[in-house]
Design a protein around this motif. Sequence first.
Motif, PDB file in Angstrom:
ATOM      1  N   ILE A 116       0.877  -1.174   0.000  1.00  0.00           N
ATOM      2  CA  ILE A 116       0.000   0.000   0.000  1.00  0.00           C
ATOM      3  C   ILE A 116       0.915   1.225   0.000  1.00  0.00           C
ATOM      4  O   ILE A 116       1.491   1.581   1.026  1.00  0.00           O
ATOM      5  N   ASN A 117       1.092   1.832  -1.154  1.00  0.00           N
ATOM      6  CA  ASN A 117       1.953   3.010  -1.238  1.00  0.00           C
ATOM      7  C   ASN A 117       1.221   4.243  -0.714  1.00  0.00           C
ATOM      8  O   ASN A 117      -0.003   4.349  -0.793  1.00  0.00           O
ATOM      9  N   ASN A 118       1.994   5.175  -0.148  1.00  0.00           N
ATOM     10  CA  ASN A 118       1.450   6.433   0.377  1.00  0.00           C
ATOM     11  C   ASN A 118       0.318   6.192   1.377  1.00  0.00           C
ATOM     12  O   ASN A 118      -0.662   6.928   1.402  1.00  0.00           O
ATOM     13  N   ALA A 119       0.474   5.170   2.197  1.00  0.00           N
ATOM     14  CA  ALA A 119      -0.535   4.900   3.227  1.00  0.00           C
ATOM     15  C   ALA A 119      -0.589   6.042   4.229  1.00  0.00           C
ATOM     16  O   ALA A 119      -1.676   6.433   4.674  1.00  0.00           O
ATOM     17  N   HIS A 120       0.583   6.575   4.596  1.00  0.00           N
ATOM     18  CA  HIS A 120       0.665   7.716   5.513  1.00  0.00           C
ATOM     19  C   HIS A 120       1.727   8.694   5.000  1.00  0.00           C
ATOM     20  O   HIS A 120       2.853   8.285   4.688  1.00  0.00           O
ATOM     21  N   SER A 177      -3.608   1.343  11.105  1.00  0.00           N
ATOM     22  CA  SER A 177      -2.252   1.883  11.040  1.00  0.00           C
ATOM     23  C   SER A 177      -2.248   3.306  11.582  1.00  0.00           C
ATOM     24  O   SER A 177      -3.254   4.013  11.540  1.00  0.00           O
ATOM     25  N   GLY A 178      -1.102   3.711  12.107  1.00  0.00           N
ATOM     26  CA  GLY A 178      -0.935   5.069  12.607  1.00  0.00           C
ATOM     27  C   GLY A 178       0.301   5.690  12.011  1.00  0.00           C
ATOM     28  O   GLY A 178       1.313   4.999  11.805  1.00  0.00           O
ATOM     29  N   GLY A 179       0.239   7.006  11.724  1.00  0.00           N
ATOM     30  CA  GLY A 179       1.362   7.598  11.020  1.00  0.00           C
ATOM     31  C   GLY A 179       1.709   9.016  11.405  1.00  0.00           C
ATOM     32  O   GLY A 179       1.117   9.620  12.312  1.00  0.00           O
ATOM     33  N   CYS A 180       2.681   9.552  10.675  1.00  0.00           N
ATOM     34  CA  CYS A 180       3.199  10.896  10.923  1.00  0.00           C
ATOM     35  C   CYS A 180       2.289  11.983  10.362  1.00  0.00           C
ATOM     36  O   CYS A 180       2.601  13.170  10.479  1.00  0.00           O
ATOM     37  N   ASP A 217      -0.670  15.401  16.685  1.00  0.00           N
ATOM     38  CA  ASP A 217       0.733  15.152  16.341  1.00  0.00           C
ATOM     39  C   ASP A 217       0.860  13.696  15.892  1.00  0.00           C
ATOM     40  O   ASP A 217      -0.132  12.973  15.840  1.00  0.00           O
ATOM     41  N   TRP A 218       2.062  13.272  15.591  1.00  0.00           N
ATOM     42  CA  TRP A 218       2.282  11.941  15.058  1.00  0.00           C
ATOM     43  C   TRP A 218       1.642  10.856  15.921  1.00  0.00           C
ATOM     44  O   TRP A 218       1.792  10.868  17.153  1.00  0.00           O
ATOM     45  N   VAL A 219       0.967   9.931  15.286  1.00  0.00           N
ATOM     46  CA  VAL A 219       0.428   8.766  15.992  1.00  0.00           C
ATOM     47  C   VAL A 219       1.557   7.751  16.124  1.00  0.00           C
ATOM     48  O   VAL A 219       2.121   7.299  15.126  1.00  0.00           O
ATOM     49  N   ARG A 220       1.889   7.413  17.358  1.00  0.00           N
ATOM     50  CA  ARG A 220       3.032   6.534  17.610  1.00  0.00           C
ATOM     51  C   ARG A 220       2.652   5.059  17.677  1.00  0.00           C
ATOM     52  O   ARG A 220       3.464   4.188  17.365  1.00  0.00           O
ATOM     53  N   ASP A 221       1.429   4.756  18.108  1.00  0.00           N
ATOM     54  CA  ASP A 221       1.042   3.351  18.192  1.00  0.00           C
ATOM     55  C   ASP A 221      -0.468   3.219  18.102  1.00  0.00           C
ATOM     56  O   ASP A 221      -1.217   4.137  18.499  1.00  0.00           O
TER      57      ASP A 221
END
Length: 354
Positions: free
Chosen positions: A131-135, A170-173, A199-203
């Motif tokens: 999955i490209n560009n997921a986050h 999923s979690g991302g920046c 802010d960024w999701v870490r988990d």
Amino acid sequence: MIHDAQMDYYGTRLATCSSDRSVKIFDVRNGGQILVADLRGHEGPVWQVAWAHPMYGNILASCSYDRKVIIWKEENGTWEKTHEHTGHDSSVNSVCWAPHDYGLILACGSSDGAISLLTYTGLGQWEVKKINNAHTIGCNAVSWAPAVIPGSLIDQPSGQKPNYIKKFASGGCDNLIKLWKEEEDGQWKEEQKLEAHSDWVRDVAWAPSIGLPTSTIASCSQDGRVFVWTCDDASGNTWSPKLLHKFNDVVWHVSWSITANILAVSGGDNKVSSVTQSRPTPCDPVDCSMPGLPVHHRLPERTQTHVHRVGDTFQPSHPLWYSDPPPLHQHLAALILLSVSMNGAFRHLLEVEL
């Protein structure tokens, strides 16, 4: 610096990974700690390890700053590299095995913004879907939904084979949590986008389920906040966030107990918090059709938060100035829950009545 520690299915082996590029496996039966394997193959700090279900054998996955995912397997008492995935352009930050019902499938989240799905097809071969560009900027965490249809405990006709639909979070920046669903053609599609963090999701951690009507996901972020997301909609389209706590520092990791009534949280303040579900009444007003069952999907409204100080054994290792920032998981929450299972003296900290 140890970044992750995970027990195997039976609780007899402990896998760790660290900045020295190693993955180590310990035999921890009978309170012991015997090193049985020192696995070398990564060329950078190793962020995370994950055990596959034992029905597929003794299999361990690891991911690293070196952009690699390595799958290790034990054969006749010896651990060997069985597969190496090099399909990412940046640090691979998270690995998570799918429920064993789906087969041997591994999700991998990377700082290049992509998510890879590795599926074992037999004879040593792995199929890769990406999955490209997921986050945007990067993906920090992946977590599979349980292979239990919401509400199946009550509504599933006896003898009917369930129609599993593969999903993961999923979690991302990009400050987002995204839910992904496999379509009938085998392609992965973004199903939901959950927004609450600043802010960024870490988990992210999808809670285990026994088939109650509600799905639950926990998330934590660089913004210091921990949310629990719940969905009562059978179609899975409506998710509601509940802020559990606002910490004074980044929160790196969230981890559910196997019964989904304890959420352990670890952060940059060198503390671990356990969020436990209150005991339900014999006939809870939320679900009187199932007397005595804990109502997991009401955890946000019926919780107690306990913060316990962690000693100097666990030191913050999450610099914010990394040019390619991986989540350097110490997984304090997982380690504290591990101490509960190995040391009865700590059990009163996290034990909850059902």
